[in-house]
Design an enzyme around this catalytic site. Structure first.
Site, PDB file in Angstrom:
ATOM      1  N   GLU A   8       1.025  -1.151  -0.047  1.00  0.00           N
ATOM      2  CA  GLU A   8       0.208  -0.092  -0.146  1.00  0.00           C
ATOM      3  C   GLU A   8       0.822   1.332   0.049  1.00  0.00           C
ATOM      4  O   GLU A   8       1.147   1.799   1.013  1.00  0.00           O
ATOM      5  CB  GLU A   8      -0.925  -0.039   1.350  1.00  0.00           C
ATOM      6  N   HIS A  10       2.169   4.696  -2.108  1.00  0.00           N
ATOM      7  CA  HIS A  10       1.386   5.682  -2.859  1.00  0.00           C
ATOM      8  C   HIS A  10       2.561   6.781  -3.657  1.00  0.00           C
ATOM      9  O   HIS A  10       3.562   6.877  -2.733  1.00  0.00           O
ATOM     10  CB  HIS A  10       0.318   6.582  -2.209  1.00  0.00           C
ATOM     11  N   HIS A 167      -9.017   0.640  -1.127  1.00  0.00           N
ATOM     12  CA  HIS A 167      -8.466   1.755  -0.281  1.00  0.00           C
ATOM     13  C   HIS A 167      -9.395   2.800  -0.165  1.00  0.00           C
ATOM     14  O   HIS A 167     -10.217   3.469  -0.728  1.00  0.00           O
ATOM     15  CB  HIS A 167      -7.155   2.276  -1.085  1.00  0.00           C
ATOM     16  N   ASP A 291       2.365   1.994   3.852  1.00  0.00           N
ATOM     17  CA  ASP A 291       1.464   2.908   3.401  1.00  0.00           C
ATOM     18  C   ASP A 291       2.386   4.347   3.321  1.00  0.00           C
ATOM     19  O   ASP A 291       2.008   5.557   3.998  1.00  0.00           O
ATOM     20  CB  ASP A 291       0.281   3.325   4.453  1.00  0.00           C
TER      21      ASP A 291
HETATM   22  C1  GRE Z   1      -3.599   6.541   3.236  1.00  0.00           C
HETATM   23  O1  GRE Z   1      -3.292   6.503   1.917  1.00  0.00           O
HETATM   24  O2  GRE Z   1      -3.967   5.451   3.669  1.00  0.00           O
HETATM   25  C2  GRE Z   1      -3.373   7.662   4.065  1.00  0.00           C
HETATM   26  C3  GRE Z   1      -3.506   9.023   3.266  1.00  0.00           C
HETATM   27  C4  GRE Z   1      -3.487  10.208   4.079  1.00  0.00           C
HETATM   28  C5  GRE Z   1      -3.590  10.104   5.387  1.00  0.00           C
HETATM   29  C6  GRE Z   1      -2.926   8.899   6.015  1.00  0.00           C
HETATM   30  C7  GRE Z   1      -3.257   7.787   5.518  1.00  0.00           C
HETATM   31  O3  GRE Z   1      -3.787   9.190   2.064  1.00  0.00           O
HETATM   32  O4  GRE Z   1      -3.188   6.540   5.990  1.00  0.00           O
HETATM   33 ZN    ZN Z   2      -2.812   4.316   1.870  1.00  0.00          ZN
END
Ligand code: GRE
Ligand code: ZN
Length: 331
Positions: A8, A10, A167, A291
């Protein structure tokens, strides 16, 4: 352990207009933005320093799911997929990708999924919760993927054997007003993400998606959002009140969680809920993730490496379960 895999994780296409939004998530929106658009610099260095061999990367939330115009959402998904495929191509032994899809039209989504898997070599799909759209009254609404209109999508997912990561994404304006206007601290990872993603996972399970498409695999982050904490009570009342009357699903939510759903540790490095998850659904269904860039690779990796659980469970969670779920990773 060496050879960890995380999924996960990004990235974003460079776009400085994201910085105000990211400033809501972080005390330093500019640093977070820099981390989000970086992959081959600091993030890869952090992977190297912490025994992370491979990361499956994905577009930043809410991506195409937050775009209410079908044409704009479809164009965004294609652009993001091409961009992310280029990032992967610079170090394909270290990175793979989840496809981004517009879900305004299931047939369009299937075509882009096929392109991503067959032409770009992507490993699965990440959907940022339901698809926002403008309803007949011109209001912003959300479509969830238990809706039969998405059966053609699930059929393609089953055929291509591509796991689908559900997600969270930010709330729609009506919820921002009703729930969070005077409580903005409950937006996002503190509460709204888990609330929304929990609803969606339960909708898929109870709506019978996994009866219609038994080989579909769904992944959910943040140690299963809030599904596992409520599992016993949910099934208790579905059986006591709804089975044989209004419930479409043929099996219990527990059975789908043990068959069709995998959970990841993304964003939640906490031992008590992890051991609880192992008790409820078993170590075979849990996948290590961080994450990034919202969480720190060293923190997640150190937690995994020092967990008070068996070495064989750490190896499964850190790597082996993910290799099994993504057979393309082994070739
Ligand atoms: C996530 O992608 O899970 C995320 C966000 C922003 C803040 C915290 C977070 O996109 O875990
Ligand atoms: Zn995430």
């Amino acid at each position: 352990m060496k050879g960890k895999i995380i999924l996960e994780e990004h990235v974003s296409m460079p776009d400085e207009s994201l910085i105000p939004l990211l400033s809501f998530v972080s005390r330093n929106g500019r640093d977070l933005y820099d981390a989000l658009i970086d992959l081959h610099g600091q993030r890869l260095a952090d992977m190297n320093a912490n025994g992370v061999e491979f990361a499956i990367i994905s577009d930043n939330p809410g991506g195409a799911q937050s775009l209410r115009d079908p044409t704009a959402a479809a164009a965004y998904a294609v652009k993001s997929n091409n961009y992310i495929a280029q990032l992967v191509d610079r170090a394909p032994e270290r990175f793979g990708a989840f496809a981004a899809l517009s879900m305004h039209d299931a047939e369009t989504a299937v075509k882009e999924l096929q392109r991503c898997v067959q032409d770009l070599g992507m490993l699965g799909v990440m959907l940022h919760d339901g698809q926002e759209y403008l309803n007949d009254q011109g209001e912003i609404s959300t479509r969830y993927y238990d809706d039969p209109r998405f059966d053609v999508f699930w059929a393609a997912v089953q055929e291509l054997q591509t796991p689908v990561y559900i997600h969270p994404k930010p709330p729609v304006p009506s919820e921002l007003r009703q729930l969070y206007g005077s409580r903005p601290w409950l937006i996002g990872p503190t509460f709204s993400f888990a609330r929304d993603a929990t609803f969606h996972i339960l909708a898929l399970c109870t709506g019978g998606v996994f009866d219609r498409f038994p080989d579909v695999k769904v992944i959910v982050g943040h140690l299963g959002e809030n599904v596992l904490g409520q599992l016993g009570r949910i099934d208790h009342w579905l059986e006591k009140r709804d089975r044989g009357r209004i419930l479409p699903a043929k099996r219990t939510v527990r059975e789908y969680m043990e068959t069709n759903v995998f959970i990841t540790t993304a964003g939640y490095f906490s031992t008590a809920p992890l051991t609880y998850a192992i008790t409820e659904i078993g170590a075979d269904r849990i996948l290590f993730s961080v994450d990034t860039p919202y969480e720190n690779i060293a923190e997640g990796a150190t937690w995994l490496d020092t967990l008070p659980i068996s070495h064989s469970d750490v190896a499964k969670i850190g790597r082996l379960n993910t290799l099994k779920l993504f057979p393309r990773l082994q070739s």
